[in-house]
Enzyme design. Structure first.
Site, PDB file in Angstrom:
ATOM      1  N   GLU A  28       7.566   9.771  -0.606  1.00  0.00           N
ATOM      2  CA  GLU A  28       6.425   9.267  -1.354  1.00  0.00           C
ATOM      3  C   GLU A  28       5.378  10.267  -1.248  1.00  0.00           C
ATOM      4  OE1 GLU A  28       5.458   5.061  -1.466  1.00  0.00           O
ATOM      5  OE2 GLU A  28       3.300   5.424  -2.099  1.00  0.00           O
ATOM      6  N   LYS A  49       2.900  -3.333   2.701  1.00  0.00           N
ATOM      7  CA  LYS A  49       3.773  -2.226   2.418  1.00  0.00           C
ATOM      8  C   LYS A  49       3.204  -0.813   2.786  1.00  0.00           C
ATOM      9  CE  LYS A  49       5.742   1.051  -0.565  1.00  0.00           C
ATOM     10  NZ  LYS A  49       5.325   2.329  -0.876  1.00  0.00           N
ATOM     11  N   ASP A 101      15.869   2.534  13.854  1.00  0.00           N
ATOM     12  CA  ASP A 101      16.559   1.798  12.912  1.00  0.00           C
ATOM     13  C   ASP A 101      15.197   1.064  12.071  1.00  0.00           C
ATOM     14  OD1 ASP A 101      17.301  -0.537  11.609  1.00  0.00           O
ATOM     15  OD2 ASP A 101      18.578  -1.273  13.279  1.00  0.00           O
ATOM     16  N   HIS A 119      -3.172  10.357  -6.342  1.00  0.00           N
ATOM     17  CA  HIS A 119      -2.049  10.584  -6.918  1.00  0.00           C
ATOM     18  C   HIS A 119      -1.847  11.504  -8.144  1.00  0.00           C
ATOM     19  CE1 HIS A 119      -0.079   6.516  -5.000  1.00  0.00           C
ATOM     20  NE2 HIS A 119      -0.510   7.121  -4.284  1.00  0.00           N
TER      21      HIS A 119
HETATM   22  C1  MEV Z   1       1.483   2.493  -2.177  1.00  0.00           C
HETATM   23  O1  MEV Z   1       2.644   3.036  -1.677  1.00  0.00           O
HETATM   24  C2  MEV Z   1       0.848   1.588  -1.332  1.00  0.00           C
HETATM   25  C3  MEV Z   1      -0.363   0.749  -1.647  1.00  0.00           C
HETATM   26  O2  MEV Z   1      -0.192  -0.020  -2.603  1.00  0.00           O
HETATM   27  C4  MEV Z   1      -0.936   0.142  -0.525  1.00  0.00           C
HETATM   28  C5  MEV Z   1      -1.960  -1.018  -0.752  1.00  0.00           C
HETATM   29  O3  MEV Z   1      -2.121  -1.420  -1.878  1.00  0.00           O
HETATM   30  O4  MEV Z   1      -2.660  -1.321   0.249  1.00  0.00           O
HETATM   31  C6  MEV Z   1      -1.629   1.784  -2.034  1.00  0.00           C
END
Ligand code: MEV
Length: 429
Positions: free
Chosen positions: A82, A269, A285, A383
């Protein structure tokens, strides 16, 4: 190790970046030439790692820069597909280093093994019988893995839980034996499984029940690692947003994740965006780390934010992240994968605990990177810049032209391959 603050790193060609990392690590001669493997993973090695091999699957490996953790410099290897993640981690690590760096710690490092027993005629009696023979059971476990004892590790404790004692179904009533083992610098799955299997026959005799599962628990709550950072608002200023506004935006974002699982999953995430690439690069792992981390985020009974962001009395932004870290620096894929070996050398870490501390620090940095962007300009701006660069590359731009064409497309708000091709032709005429 020299400073990990290397300015303009991202603008250099790959070969020059490698040299800069070697310079940072103060390597010379043979150490330099042998540092980066010529072949990331030979088919022959891959063939011995898993079954039915038909190839390997490379990921980009970048370096998270600027990390200062417990006053030590780190160049952090990160394997990830990513875009923006490594840039964002490095950007936040720079802010945090200007604020004194991350402080990280970890306590005991014990991995947990579980033995499931069902059908005990009397579960309380069975529990007492196991606890009565604790030392003997610990000895059986330790005898099953003598090399661990030689290295100073081994089972440290054992306890017993009874689940669903008052339920009618015999399927749901069970007794669980937990063994807690110091697996030294190994993640220890094989050690724990071997020990649990070795102790099971004796457990069956003592409990008069039947043993089913004997397996490691990935809920590694006795292998926690913590990272904190304290940032004055003046370091958070960005574009039109003053530092206090950024700080408050980050705290509001945290409160959102703390109260709402829909947001918490995405927030977390973002944390795993920092954690997984280091776990992967070091041959660990990542499924185990992911599973343990998400379970820990739900330890209150509601799935929530893994991190905590607040304001101290002086108005500084304070970030904290504590997670179970079932990782190792020896054994498993770390032993056979040349890139994992290289990654561990690059980190220059002395123990699995130290690696765990680096990993949570990167997770915290990544989280702040996302929240800072989300609470200010939004993440699309950053991005888009990266997206524009990859569209330019796909259209045939090389060298300096990539940046020029990307910037032109952003300026004209036309980030598409047709426009990129037009610009490539225009600039290469
Ligand atoms: C994208 O890979 C991760 C985000 O969505 C994390 C977040 O929203 O805190 C930008």
């Amino acid at each position: 190790m020299k400073t990990s603050r290397i300015s303009g790193f991202y603008r250099k060609p790959v070969e020059e970046r490698k040299e800069l990392i070697l310079d940072m690590m103060e390597l010379n001669g043979g150490e330099r030439s042998a540092f980066f493997p010529t072949e990331p993973l030979e088919l022959e090695i891959a063939d011995h790692m898993v079954e039915n091999v038909v190839g390997t699957f490379p990921l980009p490996l970048g370096v998270g820069l600027n990390f200062l953790i417990n006053d030590k410099e780190y160049a952090v290897p990160m394997a990830i597909e990513e875009a923006s993640v490594i840039a964002s981690a490095s950007h936040i690590a720079k802010i945090v280093r200007d604020a004194g760096g991350f402080k990280a710690s970890s306590g005991e490092r014990l991995m947990i093994g579980q033995i499931q027993v069902v059908g005990c005629p009397d579960f309380e009696e069975a529990k007492a019988a196991v606890l009565n023979e604790k030392s003997e059971l610990i000895e059986i476990c330790n005898d099953a893995y003598p090399s661990l004892i030689q290295r100073g590790g081994g089972v440290r404790d054992l306890d017993v839980r009874i689940l669903n004692e008052h339920e009618d179904s015999d399927y749901s009533k069970m007794l669980i034996v937990h063994i807690y083992a110091d697996t030294c610098d190994a993640m220890g799955a094989n050690m724990i499984n071997t020990m649990a299997e070795a102790a099971a026959p004796r457990v069956e005799l003592l409990t008069k029940g039947k043993v089913y599962l004997r397996i490691l628990s990935n809920y590694a709550v006795k292998s926690l690692a913590r990272a904190t950072c304290i940032i004055p608002p003046s370091l958070l200023k960005t574009g039109d947003f003053d530092g206090e506004a950024v700080r408050d935006g980050v705290i509001h974002a945290y409160e959102f994740a703390a109260s709402d699982p829909f947001r918490a999953v995405t927030h977390n995430k973002g944390i795993m965006n920092g954690i997984d690439p280091v776990v992967i690069a070091t041959g660990n792992d990542w499924r185990a780390v992911e599973a343990g981390a998400h379970a820990y985020a739900a330890r209150s009974g509601q799935y929530s934010s893994m991190s905590v962001w607040s304001k101290d009395e002086a108005g500084n932004l304070v970030g904290e992240l504590e997670l179970p870290m079932s990782i190792g620096t020896v054994g498993g894929a770390t032993r056979v994968h040349p890139m994992a070996q290289m990654a561990l050398k690059m980190l220059d870490i002395k123990s699995a605990s130290e690696l765990a501390q680096v990993i949570v620090s990167v997770g915290l940095a990544q989280n702040l990177g996302a929240l800072k962007a989300l609470a200010t300009d939004g993440i699309q701006k950053g991005h888009m810049a990266l997206h524009a660069r990859s569209v330019a590359v796909a259209a045939g731009a090389t060298g300096e032209l990539i940046e020029i064409i990307a910037e032109k497309m952003i300026e004209t708000k036309e980030i598409r391959s047709g426009k990129a091709k037009e610009l490539v032709e225009e600039y290469t005429l």
